[in-house]
Scaffold this motif. Structure first.
Motif, PDB file in Angstrom:
ATOM      1  N   HIS A  27       0.843  -1.206   0.000  1.00  0.00           N
ATOM      2  CA  HIS A  27       0.000   0.000   0.000  1.00  0.00           C
ATOM      3  C   HIS A  27       0.878   1.255   0.000  1.00  0.00           C
ATOM      4  O   HIS A  27       0.821   2.067   0.932  1.00  0.00           O
ATOM      5  N   ASP A  63       0.707   4.056  -1.418  1.00  0.00           N
ATOM      6  CA  ASP A  63       0.050   5.362  -1.471  1.00  0.00           C
ATOM      7  C   ASP A  63      -0.690   5.722  -0.180  1.00  0.00           C
ATOM      8  O   ASP A  63      -1.210   6.821  -0.053  1.00  0.00           O
ATOM      9  N   GLU A  64      -0.759   4.788   0.776  1.00  0.00           N
ATOM     10  CA  GLU A  64      -1.414   5.073   2.048  1.00  0.00           C
ATOM     11  C   GLU A  64      -0.403   5.666   3.024  1.00  0.00           C
ATOM     12  O   GLU A  64       0.777   5.355   2.976  1.00  0.00           O
ATOM     13  N   LEU A  65      -0.897   6.531   3.912  1.00  0.00           N
ATOM     14  CA  LEU A  65      -0.013   7.243   4.834  1.00  0.00           C
ATOM     15  C   LEU A  65      -0.316   6.919   6.288  1.00  0.00           C
ATOM     16  O   LEU A  65      -1.470   6.737   6.664  1.00  0.00           O
TER      17      LEU A  65
END
Length: 83
Positions: free
Chosen positions: A37, A39-41
């Motif tokens: 993932h 692009d997840e923060l």
């Protein structure tokens, strides 16, 4: 602040000597991309300012963030990646 009993008559004399001067401060940002993932923060942070009685809590948060950074760095060197 400090609270004393209403009938406590003790007095405290406190001499404080501070120097006020401009000082540069920096934001430190680290990025670890996830493996599945990317692009997840997950954001972590801490404040370093101290208005009035804030100095102690800022130091404890900074210590925790520094230790977390150290441990994550060790894990990255061993090949670990977050999801």
């Amino acid at each position: 602040g400090i609270q004393m009993a209403d009938n406590d008559t003790r007095e405290v004399l406190l001499n404080v000597s501070n120097e006020n001067y401009p000082k540069d401060v920096y934001n430190v940002v680290g990025v670890i991309k996830g493996s599945t993932h990317p692009d997840e923060l997950v954001m972590l942070g801490n404040h370093r300012d101290a208005w009035v009685f804030g100095a102690a809590d800022a130091s404890s948060g900074t210590a925790a963030m520094m230790e977390l950074s150290r441990v994550l760095g060790e894990q990255l060197k061993k090949g670990w990646k977050p999801k």
